[in-house]
Design a protein around this motif. Structure first.
Motif, PDB file in Angstrom:
ATOM      1  N   GLU A 108      43.124   8.298 -19.889  1.00 42.44           N
ATOM      2  CA  GLU A 108      42.177   8.495 -18.793  1.00 42.44           C
ATOM      3  C   GLU A 108      41.056   7.465 -18.844  1.00 42.44           C
ATOM      4  O   GLU A 108      40.575   6.992 -17.818  1.00 42.44           O
ATOM      5  N   LEU A 109      40.649   7.089 -20.048  1.00 40.75           N
ATOM      6  CA  LEU A 109      39.582   6.118 -20.194  1.00 40.75           C
ATOM      7  C   LEU A 109      40.005   4.712 -19.773  1.00 40.75           C
ATOM      8  O   LEU A 109      39.191   3.912 -19.320  1.00 40.75           O
ATOM      9  N   ASN A 110      41.295   4.395 -19.946  1.00 46.51           N
ATOM     10  CA  ASN A 110      41.753   3.028 -19.706  1.00 46.51           C
ATOM     11  C   ASN A 110      42.401   2.822 -18.341  1.00 46.51           C
ATOM     12  O   ASN A 110      42.534   1.678 -17.902  1.00 46.51           O
ATOM     13  N   ASN A 111      42.827   3.892 -17.668  1.00 43.72           N
ATOM     14  CA  ASN A 111      43.422   3.755 -16.338  1.00 43.72           C
ATOM     15  C   ASN A 111      42.328   3.918 -15.275  1.00 43.72           C
ATOM     16  O   ASN A 111      42.307   4.866 -14.505  1.00 43.72           O
ATOM     17  N   GLN A 112      41.406   2.964 -15.269  1.00 46.02           N
ATOM     18  CA  GLN A 112      40.251   3.015 -14.384  1.00 46.02           C
ATOM     19  C   GLN A 112      40.008   1.640 -13.787  1.00 46.02           C
ATOM     20  O   GLN A 112      40.443   0.612 -14.319  1.00 46.02           O
ATOM     21  N   ALA A 113      39.242   1.634 -12.704  1.00 52.40           N
ATOM     22  CA  ALA A 113      38.870   0.361 -12.096  1.00 52.40           C
ATOM     23  C   ALA A 113      37.813  -0.354 -12.909  1.00 52.40           C
ATOM     24  O   ALA A 113      37.634  -1.558 -12.785  1.00 52.40           O
ATOM     25  N   ASP A 114      37.110   0.385 -13.743  1.00 48.88           N
ATOM     26  CA  ASP A 114      35.960  -0.169 -14.450  1.00 48.88           C
ATOM     27  C   ASP A 114      36.164  -0.027 -15.945  1.00 48.88           C
ATOM     28  O   ASP A 114      36.651   1.004 -16.421  1.00 48.88           O
ATOM     29  N   SER A 115      35.783  -1.048 -16.713  1.00 48.79           N
ATOM     30  CA  SER A 115      35.864  -0.958 -18.162  1.00 48.79           C
ATOM     31  C   SER A 115      34.554  -0.488 -18.779  1.00 48.79           C
ATOM     32  O   SER A 115      34.518  -0.120 -19.952  1.00 48.79           O
ATOM     33  N   ASP A 116      33.438  -0.522 -18.019  1.00 55.66           N
ATOM     34  CA  ASP A 116      32.171  -0.021 -18.534  1.00 55.66           C
ATOM     35  C   ASP A 116      32.280   1.477 -18.747  1.00 55.66           C
ATOM     36  O   ASP A 116      32.583   2.237 -17.824  1.00 55.66           O
ATOM     37  N   ILE A 117      32.031   1.911 -19.976  1.00 59.50           N
ATOM     38  CA  ILE A 117      32.292   3.303 -20.325  1.00 59.50           C
ATOM     39  C   ILE A 117      31.403   4.262 -19.542  1.00 59.50           C
ATOM     40  O   ILE A 117      31.795   5.391 -19.241  1.00 59.50           O
ATOM     41  N   GLY A 118      30.201   3.814 -19.142  1.00 59.80           N
ATOM     42  CA  GLY A 118      29.345   4.669 -18.333  1.00 59.80           C
ATOM     43  C   GLY A 118      29.949   4.957 -16.981  1.00 59.80           C
ATOM     44  O   GLY A 118      29.972   6.104 -16.516  1.00 59.80           O
ATOM     45  N   ASN A 119      30.465   3.926 -16.312  1.00 57.97           N
ATOM     46  CA  ASN A 119      31.096   4.127 -15.011  1.00 57.97           C
ATOM     47  C   ASN A 119      32.381   4.944 -15.140  1.00 57.97           C
ATOM     48  O   ASN A 119      32.741   5.692 -14.227  1.00 57.97           O
ATOM     49  N   VAL A 120      33.094   4.787 -16.258  1.00 56.21           N
ATOM     50  CA  VAL A 120      34.305   5.573 -16.483  1.00 56.21           C
ATOM     51  C   VAL A 120      33.963   7.051 -16.598  1.00 56.21           C
ATOM     52  O   VAL A 120      34.607   7.917 -15.982  1.00 56.21           O
ATOM     53  N   GLN A 127      14.672   6.717 -24.164  1.00 53.34           N
ATOM     54  CA  GLN A 127      15.238   5.710 -25.056  1.00 53.34           C
ATOM     55  C   GLN A 127      16.500   6.289 -25.685  1.00 53.34           C
ATOM     56  O   GLN A 127      16.468   6.875 -26.758  1.00 53.34           O
ATOM     57  N   GLY A 128      17.607   6.124 -24.996  1.00 58.58           N
ATOM     58  CA  GLY A 128      18.869   6.651 -25.482  1.00 58.58           C
ATOM     59  C   GLY A 128      19.771   5.555 -26.016  1.00 58.58           C
ATOM     60  O   GLY A 128      19.447   4.362 -25.929  1.00 58.58           O
ATOM     61  N   PRO A 129      20.922   5.921 -26.558  1.00 56.47           N
ATOM     62  CA  PRO A 129      21.874   4.913 -27.055  1.00 56.47           C
ATOM     63  C   PRO A 129      22.486   4.113 -25.910  1.00 56.47           C
ATOM     64  O   PRO A 129      22.476   4.533 -24.752  1.00 56.47           O
ATOM     65  N   ASP A 130      23.026   2.967 -26.252  1.00 52.74           N
ATOM     66  CA  ASP A 130      23.716   2.107 -25.281  1.00 52.74           C
ATOM     67  C   ASP A 130      25.216   2.301 -25.474  1.00 52.74           C
ATOM     68  O   ASP A 130      25.844   1.637 -26.292  1.00 52.74           O
ATOM     69  N   ILE A 131      25.806   3.215 -24.705  1.00 50.71           N
ATOM     70  CA  ILE A 131      27.232   3.492 -24.880  1.00 50.71           C
ATOM     71  C   ILE A 131      28.101   2.399 -24.290  1.00 50.71           C
ATOM     72  O   ILE A 131      29.304   2.341 -24.568  1.00 50.71           O
ATOM     73  N   SER A 132      27.511   1.488 -23.501  1.00 52.79           N
ATOM     74  CA  SER A 132      28.317   0.426 -22.893  1.00 52.79           C
ATOM     75  C   SER A 132      28.832  -0.577 -23.926  1.00 52.79           C
ATOM     76  O   SER A 132      29.685  -1.397 -23.606  1.00 52.79           O
ATOM     77  N   VAL A 133      28.338  -0.523 -25.161  1.00 50.05           N
ATOM     78  CA  VAL A 133      28.828  -1.445 -26.191  1.00 50.05           C
ATOM     79  C   VAL A 133      30.162  -0.979 -26.764  1.00 50.05           C
ATOM     80  O   VAL A 133      30.768  -1.686 -27.578  1.00 50.05           O
ATOM     81  N   ILE A 134      30.624   0.204 -26.360  1.00 49.90           N
ATOM     82  CA  ILE A 134      31.881   0.747 -26.873  1.00 49.90           C
ATOM     83  C   ILE A 134      33.008   0.355 -25.920  1.00 49.90           C
ATOM     84  O   ILE A 134      33.019   0.789 -24.770  1.00 49.90           O
ATOM     85  N   PRO A 135      33.967  -0.463 -26.353  1.00 50.28           N
ATOM     86  CA  PRO A 135      35.086  -0.799 -25.462  1.00 50.28           C
ATOM     87  C   PRO A 135      36.017   0.397 -25.311  1.00 50.28           C
ATOM     88  O   PRO A 135      36.378   1.054 -26.298  1.00 50.28           O
ATOM     89  N   SER A 136      36.420   0.681 -24.093  1.00 46.30           N
ATOM     90  CA  SER A 136      37.256   1.859 -23.858  1.00 46.30           C
ATOM     91  C   SER A 136      38.600   1.756 -24.578  1.00 46.30           C
ATOM     92  O   SER A 136      39.185   2.767 -24.952  1.00 46.30           O
ATOM     93  N   ILE A 137      39.075   0.537 -24.813  1.00 44.67           N
ATOM     94  CA  ILE A 137      40.365   0.368 -25.470  1.00 44.67           C
ATOM     95  C   ILE A 137      40.311   0.790 -26.937  1.00 44.67           C
ATOM     96  O   ILE A 137      41.345   1.006 -27.575  1.00 44.67           O
ATOM     97  N   ALA A 138      39.099   0.929 -27.500  1.00 48.38           N
ATOM     98  CA  ALA A 138      38.946   1.315 -28.906  1.00 48.38           C
ATOM     99  C   ALA A 138      38.974   2.818 -29.112  1.00 48.38           C
ATOM    100  O   ALA A 138      39.055   3.286 -30.257  1.00 48.38           O
ATOM    101  N   ILE A 139      38.921   3.585 -28.025  1.00 47.17           N
ATOM    102  CA  ILE A 139      38.700   5.018 -28.144  1.00 47.17           C
ATOM    103  C   ILE A 139      40.023   5.772 -28.166  1.00 47.17           C
ATOM    104  O   ILE A 139      40.857   5.621 -27.265  1.00 47.17           O
ATOM    105  N   LYS A 140      40.190   6.590 -29.175  1.00 44.03           N
ATOM    106  CA  LYS A 140      41.349   7.477 -29.273  1.00 44.03           C
ATOM    107  C   LYS A 140      41.169   8.677 -28.362  1.00 44.03           C
ATOM    108  O   LYS A 140      42.074   9.071 -27.630  1.00 44.03           O
ATOM    109  N   GLN A 141      39.994   9.282 -28.423  1.00 47.20           N
ATOM    110  CA  GLN A 141      39.636  10.334 -27.489  1.00 47.20           C
ATOM    111  C   GLN A 141      38.125  10.519 -27.524  1.00 47.20           C
ATOM    112  O   GLN A 141      37.462  10.182 -28.503  1.00 47.20           O
ATOM    113  N   LEU A 142      37.597  11.016 -26.430  1.00 46.37           N
ATOM    114  CA  LEU A 142      36.182  11.352 -26.337  1.00 46.37           C
ATOM    115  C   LEU A 142      36.064  12.865 -26.293  1.00 46.37           C
ATOM    116  O   LEU A 142      36.725  13.521 -25.483  1.00 46.37           O
ATOM    117  N   GLU A 143      35.225  13.412 -27.154  1.00 50.51           N
ATOM    118  CA  GLU A 143      34.966  14.842 -27.162  1.00 50.51           C
ATOM    119  C   GLU A 143      33.559  15.089 -26.642  1.00 50.51           C
ATOM    120  O   GLU A 143      32.584  14.517 -27.152  1.00 50.51           O
TER     121      GLU A 143
END
Length: 922
Positions: A77-89, A151-167
């Protein structure tokens, strides 16, 4: 992008793909000839029965058996998207998750603030492999109300291709994980396969033909002996800017009057350029024995962001162009009531013999065009200068910067004595932002001003040490799992000074005969003043924590959970949080669950100590607004000003304070399974007290006048006239009331703010998720997911430094209703996806101005993707995001600053886009 840029990017992309292929080739050739392809159907199947690690300390707990709701977002689900930015996903994968485009938001354009369940970005705890991710250095000063000052974390530094699953844990969890886990927890689990891999390349653009975007990504698993793995992921991409602007009314009037140097459009509204966006993640594990594992993971990421700012009108921008009323024939000072007209400011470069130049160039044609005769006179005189000589059509600064992010974690875990589980880890993380601004000026430097500046930057560094222990105690036919642990965490927030020209007081800012308090030109880089040397430095914070967490399965039908955590902070005292939860199986298919918890969020070192000046559109014009620490010299002035009850300026309000915000959370839900159909419905209620945020603005000159009056300093403050801050600061310094150096770079401020705790809220709502697996065609599989979120926020205690506009933003600027219906189908080598996204109505205070309300209507958008495996392992896909080209409600005030649509749309304002992707898996 230029041809040269394209060639460089193509080279980098080729190197990235080549490296990934070389690394992958050895393990790939060693495999059996059987092709290993992870299809969407398999990934979805695994997600259904996945064991989760978020919200529980046990190693064998599934999402269906947790006392609090946990959503699982699969890698497919994370990788079959129009956008690779994890926030937009996540915006279209997690219904209660919102993130905006942030077209003109200062540093928030570089690191976009995201909201979970309607709360601030720093009310959501982000974990990677179960370990706390460090914060971004950027503080969102312009956050649209909800995110202001976060002042939150920057989740956009995480490439979606690296993720096994998001909980996604949708529950308060401060007692389990510490500060920030109020809205919930996002836990990104990295891929850990010792073999196989993926290479993916994607390109797309909007229907308008702009916003070109490409991404190249790779993931590979490498065995490390027979007992370990190294899993590597990399992504590189770029995204071009979009333009969704109309010409500003004032710019159109200038062009109509004959000013041919004005750009069309004069101001750009759209997504920024994102250049050289590189992300890398590594995940490592090695069994040292059957019971002990060594693990490590880390990342490196960098990108450059370049966006637009507000247009500086060449007739009236204060401190650059706006001059005094003058005689229309000579340019000499002349009061308006005596026939004086508006003018363009002229600087006298012969400081010691000032007075040789006109005070201003008269504006003709209704105040739109500088008088050509006097303009020629000024241009011909080397001692005279006006910025219409450098930027005759005005100018629009371009603001951006470089973001660098890296982290490393190492730990050892396993079981001792065949009974005691343990996990000992250390994690270091750092995020750094280096700002840049160009196509602008330091007006006080006159013709010697640069037009590009490095205003400095922020950094955030964190270290975390964790020890977690667990023991399973058998009790009859049931068991109790007892977990306990301790954590030490420290953080350091740093401010780096800008180059001298970015905060310098040039000669045109100094007093002269014509301008006793200065020549009227603003100091510092216009749009984003540089951090002066007195602002630079570091601030530190640390805390120590200990917890105990108990889960009991005393009978088959009942699971109970309880947790208590003690946390002691360096600057803000200590606190105890706790949680109680339970799950009761009504039958084999239906479960009832609920929790009650307390939570907290401690001010970050950045929020407590940041110094910043930003340009804000207010009351129809641009003005410089500063943010100071509450206990800084400026903060103490503010504190006295708003709390003092004397007649001369005191507002008689409570003295502001800054401390932790505290939460009480309650959830209650039901979950059920009926064959290939599952459903969950959960209610949540979060009461948040003493929320941390920036105050509403305070009049800076008025506060200085108040201080001068209180201290008996001679000044010219009256009910109708307030001197410029530079003059007041000089007087106060001369009287020994303040140190002038503490206010370097703040001479042009109109207003300022500070962080404090000033309001309470209650956020409540419902989360509904339904999943179904269908078999409409023999040999094919269709899956459908319907997810709906309703979130409502009410400000229950309105503080004394929060405006009515801010209250409405907190309550209405995110849609209350949001959801999606996602349908996927696999049929042999063919795969398809169709998703409908619903975004409810919302409110926007355009330009943060309550007199410019945008009541935006609800929108329904559709996304689609079709993929075909042309040969074993190679899939080609084509897709469309927002395929019917929907836009948010038109901005009825678009002529003011040229924004065709409101900037706070929950689905952006770029319209439809399409993309192509090639992906090879082995």
């Amino acid at each position: 992008m230029t041809n040269n840029q394209n060639s460089v990017l193509a080279t980098r992309a080729a190197l990235l793909c080549g490296a990934a292929a070389l690394v992958a080739s050895a393990p790939a050739m060693a495999q059996d000839s059987q092709t290993r392809i992870e299809t969407d159907a398999v990934a979805a199947e695994q997600a259904d029965r996945a064991i989760i690690v978020t919200g529980t300390r046990q190693a064998d707990r599934s999402a269906a058996d947790t006392v609090a709701p946990v959503d699982i977002v699969s890698t497919a689900e994370l990788n079959n998207q129009a956008d690779s930015d994890i926030g937009n996903v996540l915006r279209v994968s997690v219904p209660s998750f919102n993130v905006g485009t942030q077209p003109i938001s200062d540093a928030a354009t570089l690191v976009r603030p995201a909201n979970l369940r309607g709360l601030s970005p720093d009310n959501t705890l982000v974990l990677v492999n179960g370990k706390r991710q460090h914060r971004a250095a950027v503080i969102a000063f312009l956050g649209g109300g909800i995110s202001d000052g976060s002042q939150g974390p920057d989740i956009s530094v995480i490439p979606s291709i690296a993720i096994k699953q998001l909980e996604v844990l949708r529950d308060g969890a401060s007692s389990q994980y510490g500060s920030d886990a109020i809205a919930g927890v996002l836990n990104f689990i990295l891929k850990d396969s010792p073999d196989g891999g993926t290479v993916s390349a994607q390109w797309g653009e909007t229907y308008e033909g702009d916003g070109d975007k490409y991404t190249i990504a790779a993931n590979v698993g490498i065995p490390v002996t027979a007992a370990g793995f190294l899993n590597l992921s990399a992504e590189y991409g770029e995204s071009d800017a979009t333009v969704r602007s109309v010409q500003r009314d004032d710019a159109a009037a200038l062009i109509a009057a004959g000013n041919t140097a004005v750009a069309d459009p004069a101001q750009i509204w759209g997504q920024p350029n994102v250049n050289d966006d590189m992300k890398f993640f590594a995940n490592f594990g090695l069994e040292l024995s059957p019971a002990i594992e060594l693990y490590a993971f880390g990342n490196y990421a960098e990108r450059n962001v370049d966006g637009g700012f507000f247009f500086r009108n060449p007739t009236n921008r204060g401190g650059v162009y706006a001059g005094p009323f003058v005689d229309p024939a000579t340019g000499a000072p002349l009061a308006e009531e005596d026939g004086g007209v508006a003018s363009v400011l002229v600087g006298d470069l012969s400081i010691d013999t000032a007075g040789d130049c006109p005070a201003g160039i008269p504006l003709t044609q209704g105040g739109l065009i500088p008088d050509p005769t006097i303009l020629a006179q000024v241009s011909a005189d080397a001692n005279c200068f006006s910025f219409v000589e450098l930027f005759p059509g005005g100018f629009t600064p371009r603001f951006g910067g470089d973001i660098e992010d890296y982290s490393a974690a190492v730990g050892i875990r396993g079981q001792l004595f065949n009974a005691l589980d343990f996990d000992l880890s250390y994690r270091h993380g750092r995020n750094k932002s280096s700002f840049s601004i160009r196509n602008t000026v330091n007006a006080s430097l006159g013709p010697n001003t640069p037009t590009e500046f490095n205003p400095g930057g922020y950094s955030q560094t964190e270290n975390v040490v964790n020890l977690d222990l667990g023991y399973n105690l058998a009790l009859g036919e049931g068991s109790v799992y007892i977990a306990a642990g301790a954590e030490y965490r420290d953080e350091e927030f740093g401010i780096t000074a800008g180059d001298p020209a970015s905060f310098e007081l040039g000669p045109l800012a100094q007093p002269s005969a014509a301008y006793p308090t200065g020549q009227g030109f603003s100091t510092s880089s216009n749009g984003f003043p540089g951090f002066a040397t007195n602002s630079a430095g570091t601030s530190k914070e640390d805390n120590k924590a200990a917890y105990i967490d108990i889960e009991a399965d005393l009978i088959d039908a009942l699971t109970l959970q309880g947790a208590v955590r003690y946390e002691d902070t360096k600057s803000f005292g200590d606190t105890v949080t706790w949680k109680l939860g339970g799950l009761f199986k009504l039958s084999d298919a239906w479960r009832l669950r609920g929790t009650y918890s307390t939570g907290f969020h401690v001010p970050t070192a950045g929020q407590a100590n940041v110094i910043n000046v930003t340009t804000q559109f207010s009351n129809g014009e641009l003005q410089d607004e500063g943010t100071f620490p509450l206990f800084s010299p400026a903060g103490l002035i503010a504190s006295d000003y708003i709390a003092d009850t004397v007649a001369n300026g005191g507002l008689g309000l409570d003295r502001p304070t800054l401390g932790p915000e505290k939460a009480d959370s309650f959830t209650l839900g039901v979950a059920g399974d009926m064959g290939d159909f599952s459903v969950t419905l959960d209610y949540f209620n979060i009461k948040l007290k003493d929320r941390i945020s920036r105050s509403s603005t305070i009049d800076f000159p008025a506060a200085l006048c108040y201080l001068a009056n209180r201290e008996g300093v001679a000044n010219n403050c009256t009910d109708t006239f307030t001197p410029a801050p530079a003059e007041l600061l000089t007087q106060l310094d001369g009287a020994g009331v303040i140190d002038r150096n503490d206010f370097t770079g703040f001479e042009d401020l109109v207003a300022f703010t500070f962080f404090n705790n000033d309001f309470d809220t209650r956020t409540q709502g419902l989360d509904f998720v339904a999943n179904a697996r269908l078999y409409p065609i023999e040999g094919g599989t269709t899956r459908a997911t319907l997810a709906i979120n309703y979130t409502e926020t009410e400000v229950t205690d309105v503080g004394e430094t929060i405006s009515a506009t801010r209250v409405r933003q907190l309550e209405e600027s995110l849609p209350k209703w949001k959801g999606f219906l996602n349908i996927t189908h696999e049929q042999g080598r063919l795969r398809g996806l169709l998703r409908a996204n619903y975004f409810g109505s919302y409110y926007e205070a355009h330009l943060e101005d309550s007199t410019l309300p945008i009541d935006a209507s609800a929108e329904l958008t559709f996304d689609a993707e079709l993929g075909y495996e042309v040969i074993d392992g190679l899939e080609l896909a084509v897709g469309a995001q927002n395929m019917f080209d929907n836009y948010p409600t038109l901005n009825p005030y678009s002529g003011i600053v040229g924004a065709k649509y409101g900037e706070r749309s929950p689905f952006g304002f770029n319209g439809g886009s399409y993309y192509l992707r090639a992906r090879f898996q082995w």
